[in-house]
Design a protein around this motif. Structure first.
Motif, PDB file in Angstrom:
ATOM      1  N   ALA A   1      25.364 -49.796  -0.793  1.00 42.97           N
ATOM      2  CA  ALA A   1      26.581 -50.084  -1.559  1.00 42.97           C
ATOM      3  C   ALA A   1      27.781 -50.257  -0.629  1.00 42.97           C
ATOM      4  O   ALA A   1      28.585 -51.179  -0.800  1.00 42.97           O
ATOM      5  CB  ALA A   1      26.831 -48.979  -2.576  1.00 42.97           C
ATOM      6  N   THR A   2      27.902 -49.396   0.382  1.00 46.04           N
ATOM      7  CA  THR A   2      29.046 -49.477   1.283  1.00 46.04           C
ATOM      8  C   THR A   2      28.986 -50.735   2.128  1.00 46.04           C
ATOM      9  O   THR A   2      29.999 -51.412   2.346  1.00 46.04           O
ATOM     10  CB  THR A   2      29.100 -48.240   2.187  1.00 46.04           C
ATOM     11  OG1 THR A   2      29.118 -47.065   1.369  1.00 46.04           O
ATOM     12  CG2 THR A   2      30.332 -48.262   3.062  1.00 46.04           C
ATOM     13  N   ARG A   3      27.804 -51.088   2.620  1.00 44.52           N
ATOM     14  CA  ARG A   3      27.671 -52.290   3.444  1.00 44.52           C
ATOM     15  C   ARG A   3      27.965 -53.546   2.633  1.00 44.52           C
ATOM     16  O   ARG A   3      28.638 -54.462   3.125  1.00 44.52           O
ATOM     17  CB  ARG A   3      26.263 -52.352   4.035  1.00 44.52           C
ATOM     18  CG  ARG A   3      25.947 -51.210   4.975  1.00 44.52           C
ATOM     19  CD  ARG A   3      24.559 -51.325   5.574  1.00 44.52           C
ATOM     20  NE  ARG A   3      24.256 -50.178   6.416  1.00 44.52           N
ATOM     21  CZ  ARG A   3      23.162 -50.066   7.173  1.00 44.52           C
ATOM     22  NH1 ARG A   3      22.261 -51.038   7.174  1.00 44.52           N
ATOM     23  NH2 ARG A   3      22.980 -48.992   7.912  1.00 44.52           N
ATOM     24  N   LEU A   4      27.467 -53.584   1.415  1.00 48.48           N
ATOM     25  CA  LEU A   4      27.718 -54.749   0.577  1.00 48.48           C
ATOM     26  C   LEU A   4      29.193 -54.845   0.210  1.00 48.48           C
ATOM     27  O   LEU A   4      29.772 -55.941   0.186  1.00 48.48           O
ATOM     28  CB  LEU A   4      26.840 -54.692  -0.670  1.00 48.48           C
ATOM     29  CG  LEU A   4      26.937 -55.875  -1.631  1.00 48.48           C
ATOM     30  CD1 LEU A   4      26.789 -57.203  -0.905  1.00 48.48           C
ATOM     31  CD2 LEU A   4      25.880 -55.758  -2.721  1.00 48.48           C
ATOM     32  N   ALA A   5      29.834 -53.715  -0.065  1.00 49.07           N
ATOM     33  CA  ALA A   5      31.269 -53.736  -0.353  1.00 49.07           C
ATOM     34  C   ALA A   5      32.063 -54.231   0.851  1.00 49.07           C
ATOM     35  O   ALA A   5      33.045 -54.980   0.703  1.00 49.07           O
ATOM     36  CB  ALA A   5      31.739 -52.343  -0.766  1.00 49.07           C
ATOM     37  N   THR A   6      31.650 -53.854   2.061  1.00 50.85           N
ATOM     38  CA  THR A   6      32.315 -54.336   3.268  1.00 50.85           C
ATOM     39  C   THR A   6      32.188 -55.844   3.398  1.00 50.85           C
ATOM     40  O   THR A   6      33.155 -56.538   3.748  1.00 50.85           O
ATOM     41  CB  THR A   6      31.724 -53.651   4.511  1.00 50.85           C
ATOM     42  OG1 THR A   6      31.788 -52.224   4.355  1.00 50.85           O
ATOM     43  CG2 THR A   6      32.462 -54.055   5.765  1.00 50.85           C
ATOM     44  N   LEU A   7      31.008 -56.378   3.105  1.00 51.33           N
ATOM     45  CA  LEU A   7      30.795 -57.825   3.141  1.00 51.33           C
ATOM     46  C   LEU A   7      31.703 -58.527   2.140  1.00 51.33           C
ATOM     47  O   LEU A   7      32.394 -59.502   2.476  1.00 51.33           O
ATOM     48  CB  LEU A   7      29.328 -58.137   2.843  1.00 51.33           C
ATOM     49  CG  LEU A   7      28.991 -59.595   2.526  1.00 51.33           C
ATOM     50  CD1 LEU A   7      29.228 -60.477   3.754  1.00 51.33           C
ATOM     51  CD2 LEU A   7      27.553 -59.730   2.033  1.00 51.33           C
ATOM     52  N   LEU A   8      31.728 -58.053   0.904  1.00 53.07           N
ATOM     53  CA  LEU A   8      32.518 -58.708  -0.135  1.00 53.07           C
ATOM     54  C   LEU A   8      34.012 -58.662   0.189  1.00 53.07           C
ATOM     55  O   LEU A   8      34.724 -59.652   0.000  1.00 53.07           O
ATOM     56  CB  LEU A   8      32.248 -58.045  -1.484  1.00 53.07           C
ATOM     57  CG  LEU A   8      30.798 -58.101  -1.994  1.00 53.07           C
ATOM     58  CD1 LEU A   8      30.682 -57.394  -3.334  1.00 53.07           C
ATOM     59  CD2 LEU A   8      30.305 -59.539  -2.102  1.00 53.07           C
ATOM     60  N   GLU A   9      34.491 -57.539   0.681  1.00 53.57           N
ATOM     61  CA  GLU A   9      35.914 -57.417   0.976  1.00 53.57           C
ATOM     62  C   GLU A   9      36.300 -58.224   2.203  1.00 53.57           C
ATOM     63  O   GLU A   9      37.438 -58.723   2.299  1.00 53.57           O
ATOM     64  CB  GLU A   9      36.271 -55.944   1.131  1.00 53.57           C
ATOM     65  CG  GLU A   9      36.221 -55.188  -0.197  1.00 53.57           C
ATOM     66  CD  GLU A   9      36.190 -53.680  -0.033  1.00 53.57           C
ATOM     67  OE1 GLU A   9      36.425 -53.203   1.106  1.00 53.57           O
ATOM     68  OE2 GLU A   9      35.923 -52.965  -1.022  1.00 53.57           O
ATOM     69  N   THR A  10      35.385 -58.410   3.150  1.00 55.75           N
ATOM     70  CA  THR A  10      35.664 -59.268   4.302  1.00 55.75           C
ATOM     71  C   THR A  10      35.794 -60.722   3.873  1.00 55.75           C
ATOM     72  O   THR A  10      36.711 -61.436   4.295  1.00 55.75           O
ATOM     73  CB  THR A  10      34.560 -59.120   5.355  1.00 55.75           C
ATOM     74  OG1 THR A  10      34.467 -57.749   5.773  1.00 55.75           O
ATOM     75  CG2 THR A  10      34.851 -59.985   6.574  1.00 55.75           C
TER      76      THR A  10
END
Length: 744
Positions: free
Chosen positions: A524-533
């Protein structure tokens, strides 16, 4: 999931209790509302306006204004006071008492919540007096300091909205919301590349709308967030195909399966004040089509359910055509740069500045340029004193020039002439060159009108009152700035260009020349980082990543002529072997052992370290617990004009730290060079390794530019060229003399 009506209540049973309406208090200081410092109110410049907004899916049930102010000790008490207006309606007055003079005071005033709409303005007017008779309105004793700690507090209450996509992008994004745009992203466990791609497209769309506000995309697997798990009434987006759906929507069979890409808007099953948007498809490609439809065709949506037939941009994007960037192939008028209608107008005896934001591609090559053409057309009320009235122009707080404002009039007054040619307005224009060295990726052009005026005297024997003229001035929308004819050329790696402008990925606004490489499995954290980038890049360009490509296969990077955005680690099989353990601190520099394109180059880097290229001052070995992440820039080994930006993190704590840094503008401003090490204490950046150049320059200009950093070599070449020219001239003269002797 429907709600019970009164008719559904069994006979004799008590009606169900009404659902509690979510409400919360939001308090913002004047500093958070764009008043970055304390403001002084004077006798002639005696009012200040503070603007605030309210989302359209909320109402204000209570409102309060807290003023922090310090009045001049020379004021007359009680006769001096403050008037407070909300949307031009008088809310009350604040008398200045004797004991308040010269000291900091705080006063709370209730505002009428019925007057509060989506856009609101509080105006604070200072009425100051320092004597009973013969006052000079420009006297230095007339002042009041309004602190930036003053605040506006609202008790906000949620509204129940209908399930109608005609209001999209609300409630997922509301332009009247000054906070970060926050949307929950919900997937089935272990989301596929297609699901992540669709979410990336939609997240970038929200990012392009949010702009300076920023974005936040909490990720949930197999469940919908419920009340109490997060603040406010944050909406959610669910991505589901016929074969893969989150467990939270499995019971909603009426929306599944589907025969084409579809979008549906429903109430949260457990909270009618929250909205859930279902992005549905037969397979992963359908999800991408539905996401593109939301980004491209939001104005065509209506009803609670939409079937998407087609969603493709009509024309391909061109390099550097991002909507938020100034066009560099033609002159640009100020009408294209303004954010609101009255941005180019000011009024008052001492009018405030007129500012324009100029966002440029970070690789615009303006080295040793004569200047950027700026043609300014302006109009103003003629001043009573010609010699002391000026229009000052500055760029990024650097003064450029000052122009006189004359009270003389030129030309005849035509019958039935327009207001812009009437005697009451002086018309002028100016053409100048803005120093190119003052320009960066983000710029602020500022115009300051300063009018000199003569008011009545305040002598006891000659007391008179003169009403000050309501001076008005404006910069015409037809004014232009011309950046055409400039080349695009930049030294890389440059992580500051990535942090501030999303470069090199933002070169194509739709990311059509970008390949995003992610780990085979995600959290979840890695995917959120991708989306916010991705949303952060779109916020800089103003355009969603419609051509986004995601992959977890590095072999695909070999075949793609694209810039690479990497999350996680760089694999050893590709000649990198870069993890956080490879980012080592040396005295005065950071050495990235693995950030080179070949194993041979990496071996040479290790040899330079061993041979003392970075002589050690001490040897320290530690073992510690704590998050650590890095942002690394390097040249792509697959194409000379392509770059790699890697966001390196090992575990969940590292990714949380990286995500927090990417969402913090102050931390992001510290990212630069080729390696940025991210720790809880902050960001440390260094430029290590060799540089390379991306873009195009004519060969003669490129040689001159590259030699400019080597003055000794340039001097030697100049001497050599001079000697060569002298030798050739000498040989030519000898040949001419020899020919004349033979002809004679």
């Amino acid at each position: 999931m429907g709600r019970l009506n009164a008719s559904d209540t069994p006979a004799g049973a008590a009606p169900p209790a009404p659902e509690p309406v979510p409400s919360w208090t939001v308090s913002r200081t004047f500093g958070q509302l764009d008043q970055q410092k304390d403001q002084l109110l004077f006798g002639l410049q005696n009012n200040r306006q503070i603007e605030f907004t309210l989302r359209r899916d909320r109402i204000a049930s209570e409102a309060e204004l807290t003023l922090d102010y310090t009045p001049s000790p020379a004021l007359l008490p009680n006769l001096s006071h403050l008037r407070v207006y909300l949307n031009e309606v008088l809310m009350g007055t604040v008398a200045i008492e004797r004991e308040q003079l010269g000291t900091r005071n705080r006063h709370q005033m209730t505002l009428d919540p019925r007057l509060i709409s989506d856009f609101n303005r509080v105006r604070i007017e200072f009425v100051g007096h320092y004597q009973d008779l013969c006052e000079d309105p420009g006297h230095s004793a007339l002042w009041l300091n309004l602190a930036q700690d003053s605040r506006i507090s609202l008790r906000e209450q949620a509204l129940v909205l209908s399930n109608d996509l005609a209001f999209f992008p609300r409630p997922f994004f509301d332009k009247w919301d000054g906070d970060k745009t926050r949307v929950n992203m919900v997937f089935a466990a272990d989301p596929s590349l297609g699901e992540q791609r669709a979410a990336g497209i939609l997240a970038s769309y929200f990012g392009s709308l949010a702009g300076w506000r920023g974005t936040e995309f909490p990720v949930w697997f197999d469940e919908l967030p419920v009340a109490g798990s997060e603040p406010g009434t944050t909406p959610s987006v669910v991505f589901a195909t016929n074969d893969r759906r989150p467990a939270a929507v499995t019971a909603l069979d009426r929306f599944l399966p589907v025969a084409a890409p579809e979008v549906a808007l429903i109430d949260h099953p457990a909270d009618p004040f929250r909205k859930v948007m279902l992005v549905l498809g037969r397979h992963d490609e359908d999800l991408a089509v539905a996401a593109r439809a939301l980004a491209l065709g939001g104005k065509l949506l209506r009803g609670d359910r939409v079937r998407v037939l087609e969603a493709q941009p009509l024309q391909p994007r061109r390099p550097y055509d991002a909507p938020n960037w100034i066009a560099t192939d033609r002159p640009v008028s100020f009408a294209e740069l303004i954010s609101y209608p009255e941005q180019l107008q000011v009024h008052g005896p001492q009018p405030g500045p007129i500012t324009l934001e100029l966002n440029l591609p970070p690789d615009l090559f303006v080295w040793r340029n004569q200047g950027i053409p700026l043609e300014t057309q302006y109009r103003y009320t003629p001043p009573s004193v010609d010699d002391d009235s000026r229009l000052s122009i500055s760029l990024n707080e650097q003064f450029i020039t000052s122009l006189p404002l004359s009270g003389s009039h030129h030309g005849r007054l035509a019958a039935l002439g327009l207001a812009v040619t009437a005697r009451e307005t002086a018309n002028a224009s100016n053409k100048l060159l803005v120093p190119a060295q003052n320009m960066g990726a983000k710029n602020r052009l500022r115009y300051d009108f300063s009018f000199a005026s003569t008011f009545g005297g305040a002598q006891p024997d000659r007391c008179q009152t003169v009403l000050a003229v309501d001076t008005r001035a404006l910069i015409d929308e037809g004014s232009t700035i011309d950046l055409s004819g400039y080349h695009h050329f930049i030294a890389m790696p440059d992580l500051a260009a990535f942090a501030r402008s999303g470069f090199p990925f933002s070169r194509m606004a739709d990311l059509s020349e970008t390949l995003v490489l992610i780990p085979a499995t995600t959290t979840a954290t890695r995917l959120a980082t991708l989306l916010e980038t991705l949303a952060g890049i779109a916020a800089e360009t103003g355009y969603p990543a419609l051509a986004l490509r995601l992959s977890d296969d590095w072999n695909e990077a070999r075949e793609a002529d694209a810039d690479l955005l990497v999350f996680g680690t760089l694999p050893e099989s590709q000649g990198y072997d870069v993890e956080l353990a490879d980012v080592l601190q040396k005295p005065g520099a950071w050495l990235l052992q693995g950030a080179v394109s070949t194993p041979q180059a990496r071996h040479q880097a290790r040899r330079r370290l061993e041979q003392g290229a970075f002589p050690p001052e001490a040897r320290v070995e530690v073992r510690a617990r704590g998050p650590l992440a890095a942002i690394v820039g390097m040249q792509s080994p697959y194409a000379a004009q392509r770059s790699i930006v890697a966001l390196l993190a090992n575990d969940e704590a590292d990714f949380r730290l990286l995500r927090a840094t990417l969402g913090d503008s102050r931390r992001l401003a510290a990212v630069s060079g080729s390696v940025a090490l991210v720790r809880a204490s902050g960001v440390e950046s260094q430029l290590v390794g060799s540089q390379y150049y991306v873009g195009y320059l004519p060969w003669w200009l490129k040689i001159w530019f590259l030699l400019s950093s080597h003055p000794v070599l340039l001097a030697g070449l100049t001497v050599l060229c001079t000697l060569l020219a002298a030798f050739l001239l000498w040989r030519a003269l000898r040949w001419a003399a020899h020919r004349r002797r033979h002809e004679a």
